[in-house]
Motif scaffolding. Structure first.
Motif: not given
Length: 264
Positions: A100-101, A104, A178, A223, A226
């Motif tokens: 995951r980012d 985030s 995402e 998502y 964003e």
């Protein structure tokens, strides 16, 4: 053809449960144990009993740790660091890494701080400064560390195992959180090609595995647009920029420019 063994790894809040469910819905797979509940059918009842009689959270976490003490890599906790002295056990399974980012993920951990051993901070900015105390099954030692360092250590461990899997020709996949939230079918298509399908049509997971009030459409919008970026201040973004190992992030498909761009 027999079911393919699949081992899923991923930090907290990276859709490990949802991805596992999508694979079971669409492929002939056997998901290898990755939680204490997988290893003990009576786990939930036992935990509820311990909570009812007033056993402390720290003691309960140590009890859960005992399920994974000296466990085979294939039975390791799904949120653990993946540094193993011998990876031969992965020969006959497909290993999945859920990523995951970083920005985030940190926001997600702040909102859902699973296995936290102290009181939750009131603000995200303070949370980033607060030491995180790992549990033994994290497999990163017992020293407290910043949430950003928890992320860095886990990602580096994934990259280390991926390098070893590549060298031996063992199969693996990386699933972007995402992308999965936005399009379950497309984000898992490459992975599913490595497995035997159950049917010709894709069966998505419609309801969240954590919040029954949220469905797949909610996550597509949240998502896809964003929207989570609006919840992180510029000061917090700057702290993340300085603390994340961006070189390691490149290995799982994230860049500093992509992760820290401003909300629109």
């Amino acid at each position: 053809m027999n079911n393919t063994n699949v081992k899923i790894f991923g930090e907290r809040n990276t859709s490990t449960n949802a991805i596992g469910q999508v694979l079971k819905n669409n492929c002939k797979v056997t998901l290898l144990p990755s939680t204490a509940r997988d290893l003990d059918k009576l786990f939930t009842m036992k935990r509820t009993t311990l909570e009812k009689i007033g056993i402390s959270q720290g003691t309960i976490e140590k009890w859960i740790d005992s399920y994974f003490k000296n466990a085979s890599p294939l039975f390791t906790w799904k949120h653990a660091a993946t540094t193993f002295s011998d990876i031969g056990a992965f020969r006959n399974c497909h290993t999945v890494f859920c990523v995951r980012d970083p920005a985030s993920w940190l926001l997600g951990l702040y909102k859902r701080p699973y296995h936290i051993l102290c009181d939750k901070e009131q603000s995200f900015e303070d949370f980033l400064k607060r030491p995180w105390h790992p549990v033994a099954r994290d497999r990163i030692g017992s020293e407290a560390l910043a949430p950003t360092d928890l992320y860095n250590l886990k990602i580096r461990s994934y990259l280390s195992l991926i390098s070893q899997l590549k060298a031996r020709g063992y199969s693996y996949s990386i699933i972007n959180f995402e992308e999965f939230a936005i399009d379950q079918d497309n984000s898992t298509s490459s992975l599913r090609k490595s497995l035997e399908s159950r049917s010709s049509s894709f069966k998505p997971l419609e309801t969240s595995t954590k919040d029954k009030n949220k469905n797949s459409n909610y996550y597509k919008i949240y998502y896809g647009k964003e929207m989570w970026r609006q919840e992180i201040s510029g000061k917090s973004m700057d702290a993340i920029r300085k603390s994340i190992d961006w070189e390691a992030c490149k290995g799982i498909g994230y860049s500093i420019g992509q992760s820290l761009r401003k909300a629109v």
